[in-house]
Design a protein around this motif. Structure first.
Motif, short mmCIF file in Angstrom:
data_model
loop_
_atom_site.label_atom_id
_atom_site.label_comp_id
_atom_site.label_asym_id
_atom_site.label_seq_id
_atom_site.Cartn_x
_atom_site.Cartn_y
_atom_site.Cartn_z
N CYS A 73 6.92 27.53 -86.23
CA CYS A 73 6.78 27.10 -87.63
C CYS A 73 8.52 26.40 -87.78
CB CYS A 73 6.90 28.62 -88.30
SG CYS A 73 7.32 28.20 -89.91
N GLY A 74 8.05 25.31 -88.46
CA GLY A 74 8.91 24.11 -88.90
C GLY A 74 10.37 24.84 -89.59
N CYS A 141 12.81 24.09 -102.23
CA CYS A 141 11.68 23.24 -100.95
C CYS A 141 10.74 23.74 -100.94
CB CYS A 141 12.57 24.27 -99.59
SG CYS A 141 11.35 23.62 -98.69
N GLN A 142 9.91 24.75 -102.17
CA GLN A 142 8.93 25.28 -102.32
C GLN A 142 7.80 24.71 -103.49
OE1 GLN A 142 6.75 27.40 -100.93
NE2 GLN A 142 4.31 26.56 -101.32
N VAL A 143 9.07 23.71 -104.17
CA VAL A 143 8.71 22.69 -105.03
C VAL A 143 8.42 21.32 -104.28
CG1 VAL A 143 9.65 21.05 -107.13
CG2 VAL A 143 9.95 23.80 -106.85
N GLU A 156 2.85 13.66 -91.40
CA GLU A 156 4.21 13.46 -91.31
C GLU A 156 5.33 13.43 -92.14
OE1 GLU A 156 6.81 12.51 -88.05
OE2 GLU A 156 4.81 13.05 -87.58
N ARG A 157 4.88 12.61 -92.99
CA ARG A 157 5.96 12.78 -93.89
C ARG A 157 5.96 14.29 -95.10
NH1 ARG A 157 4.60 11.20 -100.19
NH2 ARG A 157 6.13 11.78 -101.51
N THR A 158 5.03 14.89 -95.01
CA THR A 158 5.96 16.14 -95.34
C THR A 158 6.74 17.01 -94.47
OG1 THR A 158 3.43 16.97 -95.92
CG2 THR A 158 4.68 18.77 -95.01
N LYS A 159 6.20 16.59 -93.11
CA LYS A 159 7.09 17.05 -91.97
C LYS A 159 9.14 16.61 -91.89
CE LYS A 159 6.90 16.30 -87.79
NZ LYS A 159 6.22 15.22 -86.41
N ILE A 160 8.82 14.92 -91.91
CA ILE A 160 10.39 14.50 -92.49
C ILE A 160 11.16 14.95 -93.56
CG2 ILE A 160 11.54 12.35 -92.36
CD1 ILE A 160 8.80 11.36 -90.26
N GLU A 161 10.29 15.26 -94.67
CA GLU A 161 10.65 15.65 -96.34
C GLU A 161 10.85 16.89 -95.96
OE1 GLU A 161 9.38 13.76 -99.67
OE2 GLU A 161 8.35 12.15 -98.64
N TYR A 166 15.73 20.42 -95.66
CA TYR A 166 16.57 22.23 -95.01
C TYR A 166 18.06 21.29 -93.89
CZ TYR A 166 13.22 24.97 -95.14
OH TYR A 166 11.77 25.51 -95.43
N ASN A 167 18.27 19.85 -94.23
CA ASN A 167 18.80 19.38 -92.67
C ASN A 167 20.04 19.38 -94.29
OD1 ASN A 167 18.73 19.91 -90.82
ND2 ASN A 167 17.61 17.49 -91.07
N GLU A 168 20.26 18.91 -95.48
CA GLU A 168 20.64 18.70 -96.68
C GLU A 168 20.84 20.16 -97.31
OE1 GLU A 168 19.46 15.90 -99.17
OE2 GLU A 168 18.51 14.35 -98.09
#
Length: 191
Positions: A73-74, A141-143, A156-161, A166-168
């Motif tokens: 789970c990411g 993040c849920q929004v 792929e886009r969802t995973k990256i965004e 999370y990183n920010e």
């Protein structure tokens, strides 16, 4: 299982020459490998803000924090390390990690809009009564997730965004929400 056992499970999956399902699927195995790195980074660099640290240190009765998760789970890779670090601030808090996809399938009692979304945090009192449930991800993040889903963004886009979010955020939203949860729990905890 405790957090140490969870880390060992993670490592065992990554070191297994022939991992069992779902990790036999290269995609799941690679997610798990990435999540190990993300989790290790947050364990080393994640900063616990003073407000949440003070609130946790002020807990005076035992609590059990049940975390429902999976190594693939990411979202969990960004959340579970912070939950571990926060709980470690008070010896009255014990962590019990339950895997979503393994019996007793505790997730079935904590569905999110009918889905088995993880991670989930269940805060219980010393008698095992649920005091609060949080998850699967911070509200902001849920929004973002809901918007991407509405736009029919590919995986792929969802995973990256989500990763960028999370990183920010650096765990700040999780901690702010958990602070609200703990404040509510303290008000309802019997003296």
């Amino acid at each position: 299982m405790n957090f140490t056992d969870y880390l060992q499970l993670f490592e065992n999956i990554l070191q297994d020459a022939e991992p069992k399902a779902p990790y036999s699927n290269p995609d799941y195995f690679n997610y798990t490998k990435l999540n190990w790195s993300r989790q290790q980074r947050w364990l080393k660099t994640g900063v616990i803000v003073e407000d949440i640290a003070a609130a946790v240190k002020n807990i005076t009765t035992p609590q059990q924090w049940v975390i429902i998760t999976e190594p693939w789970c990411g979202d969990a890779a960004h959340i579970v390390p912070f939950l571990h670090k926060i709980a470690a601030l008070n010896p009255l808090i014990t962590i019990d990690i339950q895997l979503r996809d393994t019996p007793p399938f505790l997730i079935e009692q904590y569905l999110t809009n009918g889905t088995r979304s993880i991670p989930k945090l269940i805060i219980r009192d010393r008698d095992g009564n649920d005091m609060a449930v949080w998850g699967p991800r911070p509200a902001e993040c849920q929004v973002l997730y809901n918007r991407l889903k509405a736009e029919k963004a590919d995986f792929e886009r969802t995973k990256i965004e989500l990763q960028q979010w999370y990183n920010e955020d650096k765990g700040k939203s999780l901690q702010a929400e958990l602070l609200e949860v703990l404040a509510a729990v303290q008000k309802v905890t019997p003296a």
